[in-house]
Design a protein around this motif. Structure first.
Motif, PDB file in Angstrom:
ATOM      1  N   PRO A  48      49.798  34.205  46.294  1.00  0.00           N
ATOM      2  CA  PRO A  48      49.317  35.564  46.527  1.00  0.00           C
ATOM      3  C   PRO A  48      49.151  36.309  45.213  1.00  0.00           C
ATOM      4  O   PRO A  48      49.928  36.122  44.266  1.00  0.00           O
ATOM      5  CB  PRO A  48      50.413  36.192  47.398  1.00  0.00           C
ATOM      6  CG  PRO A  48      51.633  35.366  47.138  1.00  0.00           C
ATOM      7  CD  PRO A  48      51.163  33.986  46.831  1.00  0.00           C
ATOM      8  N   HIS A  49      48.147  37.181  45.161  1.00  0.00           N
ATOM      9  CA  HIS A  49      47.857  37.852  43.899  1.00  0.00           C
ATOM     10  C   HIS A  49      46.962  39.052  44.137  1.00  0.00           C
ATOM     11  O   HIS A  49      46.403  39.246  45.224  1.00  0.00           O
ATOM     12  CB  HIS A  49      47.166  36.886  42.928  1.00  0.00           C
ATOM     13  CG  HIS A  49      45.853  36.355  43.435  1.00  0.00           C
ATOM     14  ND1 HIS A  49      45.783  35.315  44.337  1.00  0.00           N
ATOM     15  CD2 HIS A  49      44.577  36.739  43.209  1.00  0.00           C
ATOM     16  CE1 HIS A  49      44.516  35.072  44.623  1.00  0.00           C
ATOM     17  NE2 HIS A  49      43.760  35.927  43.960  1.00  0.00           N
ATOM     18  N   ALA A  50      46.783  39.858  43.099  1.00  0.00           N
ATOM     19  CA  ALA A  50      45.824  40.960  43.089  1.00  0.00           C
ATOM     20  C   ALA A  50      45.559  41.329  41.639  1.00  0.00           C
ATOM     21  O   ALA A  50      46.489  41.415  40.825  1.00  0.00           O
ATOM     22  CB  ALA A  50      46.345  42.158  43.861  1.00  0.00           C
ATOM     23  N   LEU A  51      44.302  41.537  41.315  1.00  0.00           N
ATOM     24  CA  LEU A  51      43.903  41.947  39.975  1.00  0.00           C
ATOM     25  C   LEU A  51      43.933  43.461  39.879  1.00  0.00           C
ATOM     26  O   LEU A  51      43.422  44.163  40.756  1.00  0.00           O
ATOM     27  CB  LEU A  51      42.492  41.425  39.680  1.00  0.00           C
ATOM     28  CG  LEU A  51      41.885  41.806  38.338  1.00  0.00           C
ATOM     29  CD1 LEU A  51      42.700  41.226  37.194  1.00  0.00           C
ATOM     30  CD2 LEU A  51      40.438  41.321  38.276  1.00  0.00           C
ATOM     31  N   GLY A  52      44.550  43.963  38.815  1.00  0.00           N
ATOM     32  CA  GLY A  52      44.655  45.397  38.632  1.00  0.00           C
ATOM     33  C   GLY A  52      43.348  46.048  38.221  1.00  0.00           C
ATOM     34  O   GLY A  52      42.390  45.377  37.798  1.00  0.00           O
ATOM     35  N   GLU A  53      43.303  47.372  38.325  1.00  0.00           N
ATOM     36  CA  GLU A  53      42.092  48.120  38.015  1.00  0.00           C
ATOM     37  C   GLU A  53      41.775  48.070  36.532  1.00  0.00           C
ATOM     38  O   GLU A  53      42.654  48.009  35.678  1.00  0.00           O
ATOM     39  CB  GLU A  53      42.250  49.582  38.462  1.00  0.00           C
ATOM     40  CG  GLU A  53      43.360  50.357  37.778  1.00  0.00           C
ATOM     41  CD  GLU A  53      44.708  50.202  38.467  1.00  0.00           C
ATOM     42  OE1 GLU A  53      45.616  50.989  38.126  1.00  0.00           O
ATOM     43  OE2 GLU A  53      44.862  49.305  39.321  1.00  0.00           O
ATOM     44  N   GLY A  54      40.467  48.071  36.239  1.00  0.00           N
ATOM     45  CA  GLY A  54      40.011  48.209  34.866  1.00  0.00           C
ATOM     46  C   GLY A  54      40.154  46.985  34.001  1.00  0.00           C
ATOM     47  O   GLY A  54      40.017  47.085  32.776  1.00  0.00           O
ATOM     48  N   VAL A  55      40.391  45.818  34.581  1.00  0.00           N
ATOM     49  CA  VAL A  55      40.543  44.586  33.801  1.00  0.00           C
ATOM     50  C   VAL A  55      39.235  43.794  33.915  1.00  0.00           C
ATOM     51  O   VAL A  55      38.935  43.203  34.950  1.00  0.00           O
ATOM     52  CB  VAL A  55      41.737  43.741  34.290  1.00  0.00           C
ATOM     53  CG1 VAL A  55      41.880  42.489  33.427  1.00  0.00           C
ATOM     54  CG2 VAL A  55      43.019  44.556  34.262  1.00  0.00           C
ATOM     55  N   PHE A  56      38.453  43.802  32.861  1.00  0.00           N
ATOM     56  CA  PHE A  56      37.175  43.087  32.800  1.00  0.00           C
ATOM     57  C   PHE A  56      37.458  41.655  32.355  1.00  0.00           C
ATOM     58  O   PHE A  56      38.031  41.443  31.284  1.00  0.00           O
ATOM     59  CB  PHE A  56      36.248  43.799  31.821  1.00  0.00           C
ATOM     60  CG  PHE A  56      34.896  43.172  31.654  1.00  0.00           C
ATOM     61  CD1 PHE A  56      34.154  42.748  32.744  1.00  0.00           C
ATOM     62  CD2 PHE A  56      34.342  43.033  30.386  1.00  0.00           C
ATOM     63  CE1 PHE A  56      32.890  42.182  32.593  1.00  0.00           C
ATOM     64  CE2 PHE A  56      33.078  42.480  30.216  1.00  0.00           C
ATOM     65  CZ  PHE A  56      32.357  42.053  31.318  1.00  0.00           C
ATOM     66  N   LEU A  57      37.086  40.688  33.175  1.00  0.00           N
ATOM     67  CA  LEU A  57      37.487  39.317  32.874  1.00  0.00           C
ATOM     68  C   LEU A  57      36.481  38.286  33.371  1.00  0.00           C
ATOM     69  O   LEU A  57      35.562  38.594  34.133  1.00  0.00           O
ATOM     70  CB  LEU A  57      38.872  39.027  33.467  1.00  0.00           C
ATOM     71  CG  LEU A  57      39.133  39.243  34.959  1.00  0.00           C
ATOM     72  CD1 LEU A  57      38.516  38.165  35.825  1.00  0.00           C
ATOM     73  CD2 LEU A  57      40.643  39.284  35.216  1.00  0.00           C
ATOM     74  N   VAL A  58      36.689  37.064  32.911  1.00  0.00           N
ATOM     75  CA  VAL A  58      35.995  35.892  33.427  1.00  0.00           C
ATOM     76  C   VAL A  58      36.906  35.236  34.445  1.00  0.00           C
ATOM     77  O   VAL A  58      38.082  34.976  34.158  1.00  0.00           O
ATOM     78  CB  VAL A  58      35.659  34.887  32.305  1.00  0.00           C
ATOM     79  CG1 VAL A  58      34.886  33.691  32.872  1.00  0.00           C
ATOM     80  CG2 VAL A  58      34.874  35.549  31.191  1.00  0.00           C
TER      81      VAL A  58
END
Length: 362
Positions: free
Chosen positions: A196-206
């Motif tokens: 389980p996971h979630a990407l935080g706001e404002g993180v520009f990524l590949v």
């Protein structure tokens, strides 16, 4: 059809349930960059996006320009898979790269979610691929003081407790199962299927992943958009999807050894230039990720196709009489048959290289 050595990739924006895309707008030269429901750019994709209510639209398949005309990327690969993907790859995986790479530009935290592993997808979903994925952070928005991601339960709930949290949408309880993991540009993390996971706001990524759009979203509303039932549990129901979760704890030590992917020197490319391994077959059989650092002119050959993203600086790639000038965050595809290419940085440049799985590794 022409067999180019380097294929620049035009934008291929895909609708998603969360908000973002301002950075992608800016890179595309939009007059008024803004966040909306197109926060992702799918690179050299042969994977179709799954979006509830948009099934009639063909989203996700990349267009490319060959000989001055637009061609669907899957059709291009099928025209000569041995050249574009390599004979060994085509023999094992067919005419698709068996890889999906995206640029993600979220303005808000993504839904709490989990993806099936390949073993689970094959056994129960009729899919050859799950969705193990990896993140390589490119930049963070200046207004976000402490960029982060959630990865694995540090305090796992019981199955019954997790079911209750999801059924009642007790987001505070769900969030309490995680610790925030600080991230910065250059960081790379592997997210195995089931975690389980979630990407935080404002993180520009590949994002580098297996080529599927399989997802269990166990948070139903983000940014004012409420997920339809079909977009939550893969049309299988919550009880079935609870089996997708890896509920083993992910303490700091496990994150450091199984999720974080520090660079390891692979080879020299010149007096001051070199290539690092970020993710190899010892971490996952699903894909490979490398990064090349050009501090002067260099020549480089690879034995398989890859998707490149310029993460820093500018450079010109040469192949015979062909020249391709690339600025920061420009993306491109290099066929397996491209042989040796020359790289001229201006004055330095860095390129992230995303490779399909090694066809020789079981």
């Amino acid at each position: 059809m022409n067999h180019p050595k380097v294929i620049p990739l035009p934008p291929n924006r895909v609708w998603r349930t969360y908000l973002g895309g301002r950075t992608l707008d800016r890179l595309a030269g939009a007059a008024t960059p803004h966040d909306g429901h197109f926060p992702e750019d799918w690179l050299a994709s042969t994977t179709r996006a799954t979006n509830a209510g948009r099934a009639e639209l063909v989203e996700g398949i990349s267009p490319v320009s060959i000989d001055g005309r637009s061609v669907a990327f899957d059709a291009l690969l099928a025209s000569d898979p041995a050249y574009f993907l390599g004979e060994a790859h085509a023999a094992r995986f067919g005419t698709h790269p068996h890889l999906l790479v995206k640029l993600l530009d979220p303005a808000i935290r993504l839904h709490f979610q989990v993806h099936p592993s390949a073993a689970f997808a094959r056994a129960f979903l009729g899919s050859p691929s799950g969705k193990t994925e990896a993140y390589h952070v490119l930049a963070t928005r200046p207004e976000v003081a402490a960029p982060y991601l959630y990865l694995g339960f540090q305090r796992p709930p019981s199955r019954d407790a997790l079911r209750r949290m999801i059924e009642t949408q007790d987001l505070a309880a769900i969030e309490s199962c995680f610790d925030r993991i600080p991230v910065k540009p250059g960081d790379t993390y592997l997210v195995p299927g089931g975690v389980p996971h979630a990407l935080g706001e404002g993180v520009f990524l590949v994002e580098i992943q297996e080529p599927s759009d399989l997802v269990v979203r166990f948070e139903f509303e983000r940014g004012g958009y409420v997920l339809p039932e079909s977009a939550r549990f893969m049309n299988r129901g919550l009880e079935f999807c609870l089996d997708v979760f890896d509920v083993a704890p992910w303490p700091a030590g496990r994150l450091a050894t199984e999720a974080a992917c520090p660079p390891r020197r692979r080879r020299a490319l010149g007096p001051d230039s070199y290539q690092d391994d970020l993710i190899g077959p010892e971490r996952t059989p699903c894909f490979r990720v490398r990064k090349s650092y050009f501090r002067g002119p260099a020549r480089k050959a690879e034995t398989s196709a890859y998707i490149g993203i310029v993460t820093s600086g500018r450079l010109t790639i040469g192949a015979g009489e062909e020249r391709y000038q690339l600025e920061p965050y420009r993306t491109f595809f290099v066929p397996a048959g491209a042989a040796t290419l020359s790289y001229q940085p201006e004055p330095t440049a860095e390129v992230l290289e995303c490779f399909p799985p090694d066809p020789h590794v079981p």
